[in-house]
Write a protein that holds these residues in place. Sequence first.
Motif, PDB file in Angstrom:
ATOM      1  N   SER A   1      -0.278  -2.556  10.614  1.00  0.00           N
ATOM      2  CA  SER A   1      -0.423  -2.619   9.133  1.00  0.00           C
ATOM      3  C   SER A   1      -1.871  -2.897   8.826  1.00  0.00           C
ATOM      4  CB  SER A   1       0.752  -3.661   8.641  1.00  0.00           C
ATOM      5  OG  SER A   1       1.642  -3.360   9.075  1.00  0.00           O
ATOM      6  N   SER A   8       1.591  -7.728   1.394  1.00  0.00           N
ATOM      7  CA  SER A   8       1.003  -8.715   0.398  1.00  0.00           C
ATOM      8  C   SER A   8       0.130  -9.597   1.295  1.00  0.00           C
ATOM      9  CB  SER A   8       2.284  -9.243  -0.271  1.00  0.00           C
ATOM     10  OG  SER A   8       3.087  -9.814   0.709  1.00  0.00           O
ATOM     11  N   ALA A  58       0.739   1.480   0.043  1.00  0.00           N
ATOM     12  CA  ALA A  58       1.800   0.679  -0.646  1.00  0.00           C
ATOM     13  C   ALA A  58       3.138   0.810   0.579  1.00  0.00           C
ATOM     14  CB  ALA A  58       2.305   1.139  -1.803  1.00  0.00           C
ATOM     15  N   GLY A  59       4.024  -0.297   0.516  1.00  0.00           N
ATOM     16  CA  GLY A  59       5.244  -0.092   1.209  1.00  0.00           C
ATOM     17  C   GLY A  59       4.926  -0.561   2.718  1.00  0.00           C
ATOM     18  N   ILE A  60       4.138  -0.769   3.200  1.00  0.00           N
ATOM     19  CA  ILE A  60       3.985  -1.118   4.620  1.00  0.00           C
ATOM     20  C   ILE A  60       4.110  -2.527   4.750  1.00  0.00           C
ATOM     21  CG2 ILE A  60       2.117   0.921   5.033  1.00  0.00           C
ATOM     22  CD1 ILE A  60       0.208  -1.357   5.621  1.00  0.00           C
ATOM     23  N   LYS A  61       4.717  -2.887   5.944  1.00  0.00           N
ATOM     24  CA  LYS A  61       5.091  -4.218   6.199  1.00  0.00           C
ATOM     25  C   LYS A  61       4.102  -5.433   5.957  1.00  0.00           C
ATOM     26  CE  LYS A  61       7.724  -6.929   9.688  1.00  0.00           C
ATOM     27  NZ  LYS A  61       8.026  -7.062  10.888  1.00  0.00           N
ATOM     28  N   ASP A  62       4.583  -6.480   5.386  1.00  0.00           N
ATOM     29  CA  ASP A  62       3.617  -7.593   5.084  1.00  0.00           C
ATOM     30  C   ASP A  62       2.569  -7.276   4.350  1.00  0.00           C
ATOM     31  OD1 ASP A  62       5.326  -9.158   6.600  1.00  0.00           O
ATOM     32  OD2 ASP A  62       4.152  -8.876   8.621  1.00  0.00           O
TER      33      ASP A  62
END
Lengths: 437, 249, 158
Positions: free
Chosen positions: B206, B175, B169-173
């Motif tokens: 990512s 979603s 969780a929390g890494i760039k892009d």
Amino acid sequence: MDLKKILIIFIFYIFSSDCKSEVRIDITEGNVNPIPIAILDFQNNSLEMNSLGKKISGVIRNNLERTGLFTNLRKETFITEKVNFNRKPDFSDWRVTTAQVLIHGRIIELDNKKISLEFRLWDVFQEKQMVAQQLQTNKNNWRRIAHVISDIIYSRITGESGYFDTRIVYISESGLKTKRKKRLAIMDQDGANHKFLTDGSYLALTPRFSPASQLVAYLSYFGRVPRIFLLDLETGKQKVLGDFPGMTFSPRFSPNGERLVMSLAREGNTDLYEMNLKSMNLSRLTKFKGIDTAPSYSPDGKDIVFESDRSGRQQIYTMNLKSKKIKRISFGKGKYATPVWSPRGDLIAFTKFLNGEFYIGVMYKDGKGERVVYKAYLVEGPTWAPNGRVLAFYSQNKTKKNITNPKIKVIDLTGRNLRELITPSDASDPAWSGLLP
Amino acid sequence: MIGSLFLSIIFHSFIILVFLFGSDFLGLKKKIKLTDIPIEVVEIAKKSEAVSKKIEKKKESIKKKNEYTPPKIIEKPKPPEFAKIEKKKPLEKQQKKIKKEDLKNEKKVDRLSSILNTIEKIKKNQDKEDIVKDKTVESKIPDFTGEKLTISEIDIIRRQFIPCWTVPAGIKDVSKISVSVKLKLDPDGNVIGSKLSRDYGSKSRSYKSVAESVLRAVKHPACKKIQVPKKKYEMWKNITLNFDLSDID
Amino acid sequence: MKKNVLLLVLGLFLVASCETTSGVGDGTGAQGYTGDGSRSSLQDYLINEVGDRVYFETDKHNINSSSAFKLETQANWIKSTPGFTIILEGHCDERGTREYNLALGERRANSVKEFLVSLGVDASRIMTVSYGKERPAAEGSTSESWSENRRVVTVIGE
């Protein structure tokens, strides 16, 4: 016996394994538990080197554990503590410990001053080497090498760059609320190597680290005149940033460290100015009767985000530095303040005041997707770790008739893994450095 | 009768062969490799020297413009000893090559062993019931028209992977990323092969780290054997899992 | 809203200037200073006899009527007692962000300055400084403390 039939079956089996009639299952959730890791002490035959190796592994364990993304497995659960550096580890031994990742290495004394560290990072489940590196440094620099290794490991596993080889400047506080002593101080990201930078005879506030150099800008009340000072951490020298009629405050460096944007308050009006640190040329960015403050650059240095009460209430705006076009991006209830652009570029962190509570939140640069990361009686001044996924800020809680002393807290931008940074006394206004060069 | 004896000999020798080589592929013999694993050498040196020079220049330019005498500093900050980072080339890239070969071999073995399993069963039946052997063989032919997996059966499979997957969780892009992995299962529900639907070679960092988390998930010891409706093997022997982070913040 | 505030301020200016023209010389405690002119004696007199501070509403910087009255007394005393400068220190309560409070404190100090100047105090005798929320007068975190802390304090310059 029908040979043909058997053959058909045989052929069928060969092809059926590539058969496309397969089930497709979406997995949209998982566990958010930290990844179990096994970090072995870096080894050497000599006692001295062995204990240094132990210290280095300790710093790495501590770094990774504090992110909340990893959990160190205890030594007692290991089947072996010795892994031959030049052989593939026996992964079955490590799978039973539940370790997903294994880190082991050795430390070598090159001469009186220098050491060499070699380490490997293994994906235990995939039985795959992820990193194998050798690093050399001076002995007394062992903490930094531990941070560099932590960054390599963190970055390899999470896909983000690390933030362990960094420092934090902040304001160390002591004394009565009405006569608070506020000193500029600096420490490593893990709290080690703590130093005071000012003596506390004058107020020091809102320090900012240059992302590209060892310069710190902060608000100093030296001589009872609040002005921005630039402190060079390498030489220990500092100077006032220009001499303006009025008060300069709320400085922020551009990503390349060559420019600085700040507020200048004069005759009841606070506007934004940008200064070129090479030429010392000053240019005015906003001209509006009202308070424009807390500016912060986008990672490409082309835009700024700032707060303004031009609408009657503090809200967040962005401005393109070339066209000077200003756009309001926050429209929610409450007051929005101290926006800080993520070094990653995707998010803006901010402070919000609503119904008697303060919040730290993040939103996209167009103001959408607002999300609360932390809430307290008083919490403000977010600062990004250079990888743009961890935030530090300071907070205070309410007691019956007073508030608790300020402490610096660190949190993942997902709102998980809150940690308090241990400081010698009370602490506020943290500012993260870039990755050390 | 002579025919089946002949076949039996072929099969047996085949099995022996596979075991001889297969054990090598699988590393069952636990042969310890003494090969040196290459190391990337990074000397902490030059790089920072260059940087501190740059900083010095900057300092000078600021100094010139300003004659303010700075207030006294109690404790001068000691700048960190700038670690010097100098990258030497990786000694060799053999490791990668070896890895790829290993993978290929593994795949071969997977396929062969599943074939073997079935053939062995068939063979046993042959020995026992000579007369009804044709029928037996026929009944072992997979049922193509077999029932599809029900939604709840799919859900049971899905749920088993959830604890194995540590969400990055929390890494760039985050979603925008979804990673598909193809699984191959044996009739007992053991995961015997996994492969990303798309290679992550050219993808973002990512994506790579999500893909790796997915590969770790499907190789997690807790997800080695999957609870499956045994009768419907044909329906689940190949599963594509699509790990999607769009709902996760 | 903004207009109202402006009107109020303007109105007070007018009222205040009326009062000064009529009030000059009739001693609103302004002419009583008989100290030695030292900084500390001036400061003592300012605190005890004249009144050294005025208060503000949350996030506001306008001078309300009771403040206007106090500042008038101050202005008369300053005008009649030459030989010193004053520093107007702007302060805020703790319920705001640090940067905004620094700006707000400056704004408050400046509105007091403008008011004093409008009453005839020589602008060159007035300096302003903002302390934001850094120097509260009251320790507590209650609404009483906060209203005590939203203030501009007049200090004798060095």
